[in-house]
Design a protein around this motif. Structure first.
Motif, PDB file in Angstrom:
ATOM      1  N   VAL A  45      67.439  65.406  10.012  1.00 43.15           N
ATOM      2  CA  VAL A  45      68.398  66.464   9.698  1.00 43.15           C
ATOM      3  C   VAL A  45      68.798  66.283   8.241  1.00 43.15           C
ATOM      4  O   VAL A  45      68.776  65.172   7.708  1.00 43.15           O
ATOM      5  CB  VAL A  45      69.659  66.464  10.603  1.00 43.15           C
ATOM      6  N   THR A  46      69.172  67.375   7.599  1.00 47.31           N
ATOM      7  CA  THR A  46      69.649  67.287   6.220  1.00 47.31           C
ATOM      8  C   THR A  46      71.145  67.525   6.120  1.00 47.31           C
ATOM      9  O   THR A  46      71.763  67.119   5.147  1.00 47.31           O
ATOM     10  CB  THR A  46      68.914  68.288   5.307  1.00 47.31           C
ATOM     11  N   GLU A  47      71.713  68.179   7.109  1.00 39.40           N
ATOM     12  CA  GLU A  47      73.129  68.525   7.077  1.00 39.40           C
ATOM     13  C   GLU A  47      73.837  67.991   8.327  1.00 39.40           C
ATOM     14  O   GLU A  47      73.260  67.988   9.414  1.00 39.40           O
ATOM     15  CB  GLU A  47      73.305  70.046   7.038  1.00 39.40           C
ATOM     16  N   TYR A  49      76.006  69.377  10.167  1.00 40.46           N
ATOM     17  CA  TYR A  49      76.143  70.396  11.217  1.00 40.46           C
ATOM     18  C   TYR A  49      74.877  70.564  12.048  1.00 40.46           C
ATOM     19  O   TYR A  49      74.903  71.216  13.094  1.00 40.46           O
ATOM     20  CB  TYR A  49      76.592  71.743  10.639  1.00 40.46           C
ATOM     21  N   GLU A  50      73.774  69.938  11.637  1.00 43.59           N
ATOM     22  CA  GLU A  50      72.549  69.986  12.428  1.00 43.59           C
ATOM     23  C   GLU A  50      72.570  68.986  13.581  1.00 43.59           C
ATOM     24  O   GLU A  50      71.724  69.044  14.470  1.00 43.59           O
ATOM     25  CB  GLU A  50      71.338  69.723  11.537  1.00 43.59           C
ATOM     26  N   THR A  52      73.846  67.222  17.047  1.00 46.78           N
ATOM     27  CA  THR A  52      74.508  67.631  18.278  1.00 46.78           C
ATOM     28  C   THR A  52      75.907  67.014  18.262  1.00 46.78           C
ATOM     29  O   THR A  52      76.163  66.073  17.483  1.00 46.78           O
ATOM     30  CB  THR A  52      73.757  67.114  19.520  1.00 46.78           C
ATOM     31  N   SER A  56      76.748  63.646  16.232  1.00 47.82           N
ATOM     32  CA  SER A  56      77.791  63.704  15.212  1.00 47.82           C
ATOM     33  C   SER A  56      78.835  62.616  15.455  1.00 47.82           C
ATOM     34  O   SER A  56      79.244  61.907  14.530  1.00 47.82           O
ATOM     35  CB  SER A  56      78.445  65.087  15.201  1.00 47.82           C
TER      36      SER A  56
END
Length: 139
Positions: A45-47, A49-50, A52, A56
Motif C-alpha cells: 500500500v502507498t497510503e 487509507y488503503e 483495512t 490500520s
C-alpha cells in the motif's frame, strides 16, 4: 520495501521491533540520533487509507509503541512523525526525536532523500541504542 527479505540489519539500519506486518528500523545515517523508520510489511500500500481497519490499527499501534520507546530512551523535546512516501511509494513513517540542539528548531525536520552515502552513526553507539530499544520494545 515490499521486496525486502526483512533482514535483522542492512546497510541502512538495524531492526529494533518487528511484528508480522511491521518493522521498525533505527537508521545508520547520521541525520538525527534515534531516527527510525516504521515500515508496513503487509501487502503493498502507498497510503494509510488503503489499509483495512484491522491493518490500520496494527500499523498505528506499532508507530505509537516505537515512538514511545524512542521518547522514553532519548528524552527528546518532541517526537516528529512523518508519513511521506514521495521518494519510496510504500507506507512507512519516519520517527524523529527532536532535541535542543536541532538542525531546524521550531520547524519541520529538514529530511532529505537518502542514497546510502550519508555519514554514519558510530556502529558501537548505534548497537548500544538498538539493544536498549529492542529490550524496551519486547512484549
Amino acid at each position: 520495501m515490499c521486496e525486502s527479505t526483512r533482514p535483522a540489519e542492512d546497510e541502512f539500519g538495524i531492526v529494533i521491533y518487528a511484528s508480522q506486518e511491521v518493522d521498525a528500523v533505527i537508521q545508520r545515517a547520521r541525520i538525527q540520533r534515534g531516527y527510525t523508520l516504521v515500515i508496513w510489511r503487509g501487502r503493498h500500500v502507498t497510503e494509510p487509507y488503503e489499509l483495512t481497519p484491522e491493518e490500520s490499527f496494527s500499523y498505528w499501534q506499532a508507530v505509537q509503541k516505537v515512538g514511545k520507546a524512542l521518547a522514553d530512551y532519548y528524552q527528546p523535546l518532541k517526537m516528529n512523525y512523518e508519513t511521506l512516501g514521495n521518494t519510496v511509494p510504500h507506507l512507512h513513517t519516519h520517527l524523529l526525536p527532536r532535541f535542543v540542539q536541532d538542525p531546524a528548531p521550531g520547524r519541520p525536520f529538514p529530511l532529505l532523500p537518502q542514497d546510502g552515502s550519508e555519514a554514519r552513526i558510530d556502529d558501537a553507539a548505534l548497537r548500544v541504542d538498538a539493544d536498549a530499544l529492542r529490550a524496551a520494545l519486547r512484549d
